[in-house]
Design an enzyme around this catalytic site. Structure first.
Site, PDB file in Angstrom:
ATOM      1  N   GLY A 135      59.988   9.659  25.814  1.00  0.00           N
ATOM      2  CA  GLY A 135      61.328   9.693  26.400  1.00  0.00           C
ATOM      3  C   GLY A 135      61.487   8.662  27.496  1.00  0.00           C
ATOM      4  N   TYR A 136      61.680   7.441  27.096  1.00  0.00           N
ATOM      5  CA  TYR A 136      61.883   6.362  28.058  1.00  0.00           C
ATOM      6  C   TYR A 136      63.356   5.932  28.084  1.00  0.00           C
ATOM      7  CZ  TYR A 136      56.950   5.002  29.117  1.00  0.00           C
ATOM      8  OH  TYR A 136      55.655   4.941  29.577  1.00  0.00           O
ATOM      9  N   GLU A 251      51.335   0.630  24.211  1.00  0.00           N
ATOM     10  CA  GLU A 251      52.317   0.705  23.131  1.00  0.00           C
ATOM     11  C   GLU A 251      52.464  -0.683  22.474  1.00  0.00           C
ATOM     12  OE1 GLU A 251      56.246   1.883  24.347  1.00  0.00           O
ATOM     13  OE2 GLU A 251      56.987   1.902  22.276  1.00  0.00           O
TER      14      GLU A 251
HETATM   15  C1  LIG Z   1      63.212   1.942  15.822  1.00  0.00           C
HETATM   16  C2  LIG Z   1      63.231   2.139  17.282  1.00  0.00           C
HETATM   17  C3  LIG Z   1      62.427   3.108  17.849  1.00  0.00           C
HETATM   18  C4  LIG Z   1      62.452   3.327  19.213  1.00  0.00           C
HETATM   19  N1  LIG Z   1      61.699   4.344  19.721  1.00  0.00           N
HETATM   20  C5  LIG Z   1      61.802   4.654  21.022  1.00  0.00           C
HETATM   21  C6  LIG Z   1      61.121   5.781  21.556  1.00  0.00           C
HETATM   22  O1  LIG Z   1      60.414   6.484  20.861  1.00  0.00           O
HETATM   23  N2  LIG Z   1      61.278   6.086  22.849  1.00  0.00           N
HETATM   24  C7  LIG Z   1      62.055   5.335  23.670  1.00  0.00           C
HETATM   25  O2  LIG Z   1      62.146   5.654  24.836  1.00  0.00           O
HETATM   26  N3  LIG Z   1      62.718   4.235  23.209  1.00  0.00           N
HETATM   27  C8  LIG Z   1      62.601   3.890  21.905  1.00  0.00           C
HETATM   28  N4  LIG Z   1      63.286   2.788  21.413  1.00  0.00           N
HETATM   29  C9  LIG Z   1      64.183   2.083  22.305  1.00  0.00           C
HETATM   30  C10 LIG Z   1      63.753   0.657  22.650  1.00  0.00           C
HETATM   31  O3  LIG Z   1      62.698   0.652  23.544  1.00  0.00           O
HETATM   32  C11 LIG Z   1      65.002  -0.043  23.201  1.00  0.00           C
HETATM   33  O4  LIG Z   1      65.921  -0.144  22.152  1.00  0.00           O
HETATM   34  C12 LIG Z   1      64.685  -1.406  23.744  1.00  0.00           C
HETATM   35  O5  LIG Z   1      63.927  -1.320  24.914  1.00  0.00           O
HETATM   36  C13 LIG Z   1      65.959  -2.236  24.006  1.00  0.00           C
HETATM   37  O6  LIG Z   1      66.876  -1.563  24.789  1.00  0.00           O
HETATM   38  P1  LIG Z   1      68.398  -1.482  24.336  1.00  0.00           P
HETATM   39  O7  LIG Z   1      68.407  -0.937  22.961  1.00  0.00           O
HETATM   40  O8  LIG Z   1      69.140  -0.747  25.366  1.00  0.00           O
HETATM   41  O9  LIG Z   1      68.900  -2.979  24.272  1.00  0.00           O
HETATM   42  P2  LIG Z   1      69.465  -3.854  25.490  1.00  0.00           P
HETATM   43  O10 LIG Z   1      68.525  -3.764  26.629  1.00  0.00           O
HETATM   44  O11 LIG Z   1      70.876  -3.497  25.729  1.00  0.00           O
HETATM   45  O12 LIG Z   1      69.348  -5.298  24.870  1.00  0.00           O
HETATM   46  C14 LIG Z   1      70.384  -5.932  24.099  1.00  0.00           C
HETATM   47  C15 LIG Z   1      69.983  -7.392  23.903  1.00  0.00           C
HETATM   48  O13 LIG Z   1      69.980  -8.052  25.166  1.00  0.00           O
HETATM   49  C16 LIG Z   1      68.745  -8.694  25.379  1.00  0.00           C
HETATM   50  N5  LIG Z   1      68.412  -8.665  26.794  1.00  0.00           N
HETATM   51  C17 LIG Z   1      68.448  -7.607  27.636  1.00  0.00           C
HETATM   52  N6  LIG Z   1      68.026  -7.959  28.845  1.00  0.00           N
HETATM   53  C18 LIG Z   1      67.696  -9.278  28.786  1.00  0.00           C
HETATM   54  C19 LIG Z   1      67.203 -10.216  29.725  1.00  0.00           C
HETATM   55  N7  LIG Z   1      66.894  -9.889  30.976  1.00  0.00           N
HETATM   56  N8  LIG Z   1      67.005 -11.481  29.296  1.00  0.00           N
HETATM   57  C20 LIG Z   1      67.299 -11.847  28.008  1.00  0.00           C
HETATM   58  N9  LIG Z   1      67.762 -10.994  27.099  1.00  0.00           N
HETATM   59  C21 LIG Z   1      67.966  -9.728  27.482  1.00  0.00           C
HETATM   60  C22 LIG Z   1      67.758  -7.885  24.569  1.00  0.00           C
HETATM   61  O14 LIG Z   1      66.583  -8.623  24.298  1.00  0.00           O
HETATM   62  C23 LIG Z   1      68.580  -7.567  23.350  1.00  0.00           C
HETATM   63  O15 LIG Z   1      68.522  -8.664  22.479  1.00  0.00           O
HETATM   64  C24 LIG Z   1      63.268   2.548  20.038  1.00  0.00           C
HETATM   65  C25 LIG Z   1      64.053   1.534  19.474  1.00  0.00           C
HETATM   66  C26 LIG Z   1      64.040   1.321  18.115  1.00  0.00           C
HETATM   67  C27 LIG Z   1      64.898   0.252  17.555  1.00  0.00           C
END
Ligand SMILES: Cc1cc2nc3c(=O)[nH]c(=O)nc-3n(C[C@H](O)[C@H](O)[C@H](O)COP(=O)(O)OP(=O)(O)OC[C@H]3O[C@@H](n4cnc5c(N)ncnc54)[C@H](O)[C@@H]3O)c2cc1C
Lengths: 387, 376
Positions: A135-136, A251
């Protein structure tokens, strides 16, 4: 380099033991998601062989070969773990247990957990009895993970947790969750704590979300006045960010394994006849990248175990491995032509190639996006300004 | 284990400090270019290589060398690459020495190589692309020996070499490995025309024409018709070695570029603060690390005599070639205008990469060999 005598002996014993104990069914390649053993309270084993394989491996601690014996692990040295892995690969043995407990929570508990927490939580992970989820992420906190809002209020003898997580992989099948919560609003990174709680606790609910691949392995997770005992905080209160980051390194190391594509065969050999010279060239360049990455992966693990890896190297491995895996599936689709576009057909085992191709697109998002990994390399390894 | 042993670390440190001190662009590459040296490298430095034992790195201990493996050669070559140090180390001490090992010609030339007096060259390529199987140069039996006729190009240090190892055909047909014989031909042999060519990186390679060059039977390296054996030893060593040197070129160029990102200001900021450049630099870092792992792995497998060694050598040369190409292109681009000037060193990396990538086969050739070995 010749192998030391004691290692050769270990290799021989391991080979004999695997020969005697790994059921033949468990030496077949994994055909679908159902073949993967995740363990946990509610796991339904696909076969007796799957169950037996988990049991015999867990008994030796070989589901977690390099964890200490005191918590049920195998107590193997890095060289021995490597041999075990090689010998398992040699006979095509399946992984007896896939588990976030093993690849993520365990290492964090070993480093930050109290003795009591280790004894309480690690042995059930080794045996595959408790399945964990992570749960992150939250709707407003993805790449900027430290911006998370889920609150944990100090109620004297327990915490009261309220908030929402999202993209929680397998939350609907997990028994427990490791969860980042805000225990202070005074500082962004310095107000986060790392909590463990049972998914059956009152006030926890999950709602599956469908992926573009048509599967729904992840969920929204809601916490509504969830009571969490205080001894379920890992590390110090408000210092959970350190634990969280340490866990992320593990991870990312795990996810980087995607780059290996699950096998040793060269892609060009698995695609069937390649009658297009442009595709052949692209595939050959890919196989160069893949074999080079495999060499990197071996070197990285050796360096890691010897304490010689830069702490940010998992980011490099995660970035390179996931981009490689995406490329692999692009080429599988290209090589398969219109055959691989079939979505529901029996010929494609219900669209396996296309669904897997779509699933790999998440590799460079989950566990921190490629852009985030590149940022970490720039800051911590290259030490570029303002990164 | 892919980690280095203590001895290997020591050798690496030694090579690192030696070349960072003596092998620098200023002292060697730029100096010999600016003085118009016909050899393109300094004999004094080659003597220093000898004093450190490095000219004998691959020469068997029985012949007085260090008898070390491809891994040790790679460690030295990485530093050679990083400093762009011109020397016959790769072709003479690594590749040619491997071809000569265990042969009568080896006994003849090893003492000179060990002493840093002798330079050996390899004459393999005949066309503009590396096609080592396609030997068309012929060696026909005549009297007590052979008569060679044909032409070779891209013979590194060909004009300054004392001995040139020449692949020629004593049997079979073009494209076949059988029937190739390797000859040790002396530079002053009658009928051997040598054109000393300066390449883009200011190194020297020769075009050779063999106009009925007569050699004795004992000029054969190894066995008649079986030259592929010593040749492939040299090719594996040369390819693994040039892969390691390319890793050094890539790393040297990338380090120079990262430093520049931390110094140069535009728009009131260090350019290294721009995320567009940070991400490209980070991607480059990853590619170089992976290329290094591949180069070390290829060397490790060669040293272990593994049957996977040849495949991995192709992988290493292809991967290192591409990583280095990316590194020098990004290097020049991120330096802006100054990167285009002769005064700045970054351009030397670009030129060296172009030459080293082609030497012993460019990355496309090696990717193709990976596919061929895998059977697709
Ligand atoms: C299949 C799957 C399984 C997952 N499982 C888990 C899980 O079990 N537990 C959990 O906690 N999370 C999980 N996640 C979540 C995952 O960690 C997040 O989706 C990820 O960290 C990206 O966050 P976001 O989706 O909010 O995208 P955002 O942070 O909104 O990013 C959108 C875009 O902006 C870019 N971006 C953002 N900030 C910057 C920056 N500073 N510089 C350049 N580009 C940037 C990103 O690279 C991306 O391309 C999962 C995701 C997927 C797809």
């Amino acid at each position: 380099m010749a192998e030391a005598a004691d290692l050769t002996q270990f290799r021989e014993e391991t080979r004999a033991w695997l020969e005697a104990n790994c059921p033949p069914e468990m030496r077949q390649p994994v055909k679908s998601e159902e073949d993967v053993c995740w363990g946990g309270r509610n796991f339904k084993f696909q076969s007796d062989a799957q169950k037996r394989w988990l049991e015999v491996m867990a008994q030796r601690g070989w589901t977690t070969p390099d964890w200490p014996r005191e918590v049920g692990g195998g107590g193997l040295t890095p060289a021995e773990s490597k041999i075990l892995k090689e010998e398992m690969r040699r006979i095509g043995a399946r992984n007896p247990l896939n588990s976030f407990g093993i690849s993520m929570l365990g290492p964090a508990l070993l480093k930050y957990g109290t003795e009591e927490q280790k004894q309480r939580f690690l042995p059930p992970i080794v045996r595959g009895e408790i399945r964990w989820c992570q749960g992150y992420s939250e709707p407003g906190a993805g790449s900027d993970l430290a911006g998370l809002q889920t609150r944990a209020e100090d109620m004297g003898d327990h915490y009261l947790v309220n908030g929402q997580k999202v993209w929680t992989s397998y939350a609907d099948q997990a028994d427990w969750i490791f969860c980042l919560v805000r225990t202070s609003t005074e500082s962004k990174h310095g107000g986060i704590s790392f909590l463990l709680f049972d998914m059956e606790s009152e006030g926890v609910s999950t709602k599956p979300i469908l992926l573009i691949s048509g599967y729904s392995p992840f969920c929204e997770t809601f916490m509504d006045n969830v009571k969490v005992p205080k001894d379920q905080v890992v590390g110090e209160v408000n210092k959970g960010w350190d634990v969280a980051k340490y866990l992320l390194g593990h991870e990312r190391e795990m996810i980087s394994g995607m780059g290996l594509g699950g096998g040793t065969a060269l892609l060009g050999k698995t695609l069937g006849e390649i009658d297009d010279p442009a595709l052949r060239a692209e595939v050959a360049a890919f196989d160069v990248d893949a074999l080079a990455f495999a060499a990197m992966s071996e070197r990285f693990i050796d360096q890691l175990k010897a304490g010689e890896a830069h702490p940010a190297m998992p980011s490099m491995m995660k970035y390179a491995g996931t981009e490689l895996n995406k490329k692999r599936h692009e080429l599988i689709m290209a090589g398969g032509g219109s055959d691989t576009l079939e979505w529901e057909s029996e010929r494609t085992r219900k669209g396996k190639p296309a669904r897997e191709w779509l699933r790999t697109k998440a590799n460079s998002i989950e566990g921190g996006t490629s852009e985030v990994q590149l940022g970490i390399i720039a800051k911590h390894i290259l030490r570029l300004p303002g990164a | 284990m892919t980690l280095l042993t203590d001895d290997q670390r020591q050798l690496h440190d030694m090579a690192k400090s030696f070349l960072a001190e003596e092998g620098t662009i200023k002292k060697q590459l730029r100096h010999w270019r600016d003085t118009g040296c016909k050899d393109g490298f300094g004999h004094g430095l080659w003597k220093q290589f000898a004093e450190l034992g490095l000219t004998g790195i691959a020469i068997p201990e029985d012949n007085g060398g260090l008898g070390l493996g491809a891994t040790e050669a790679a460690l030295v070559l990485e530093e050679v690459g990083r400093n762009l140090t011109p020397s016959p180390f790769l072709t003479t001490a690594v590749a040619a020495a491997r071809a000569l090992e265990g042969t009568a010609q080896g006994n003849r030339w090893f003492p000179g190589i060990l002493a840093g007096d002798t330079v050996a060259a390899l004459a393999i390529d005949e066309g503009k692309h590396h096609r080592p199987g396609a030997v068309a140069t012929t060696a026909t039996r005549s009297g007590n020996g052979f008569t060679l006729s044909g032409a070779k190009q891209f013979v590194v240090h060909g004009a300054s070499a004392d001995v040139i190892l020449v692949a020629a055909r004593t049997g079979g047909s073009v494209g076949e490995r059988e029937g190739v014989t390797l000859f040790a031909v002396e530079r002053d042999a009658n009928g051997l025309d040598i054109e000393n060519v300066t390449l883009a990186d200011h190194s020297k390679a020769a075009r050779l024409t063999f106009n009925d060059v007569v050699v004795d039977a004992d000029a054969v390296v190894g066995e008649v018709d079986n030259g592929w054996a010593p040749l492939s030893r040299a090719l594996n060593a040369g390819r693994a070695g040039s892969a390691a040197e390319l890793v050094g070129v890539a790393a040297g160029s990338a380090d120079m570029t990262t430093d520049y990102l931390k110094q140069r200001k535009q728009f009131g900021k260090l350019i290294g603060e721009f995320q567009a450049l940070q991400h490209r630099a980070a991607h480059l870092f990853s590619e170089i690390e992976i290329a290094r792992a591949a180069a070390y792995k290829a060397a490790e497998l060669l040293d272990a005599g593994s049957d996977r060694a040849e495949l991995m050598v192709h992988v290493a040369k292809a991967k290192a070639g591409r990583a280095a190409a990316l590194s020098v292109q990004e290097g020049v681009q991120m330096h802006g205008g100054i990167g285009m000037t002769d005064e700045h060193d970054i351009g030397f990396y670009m030129k060296r990469q172009a030459v080293l990538d082609r030497l012993f086969g460019d990355w496309r050739f090696h990717a193709g060999e990976v596919a061929r070995l895998a059977g697709y």
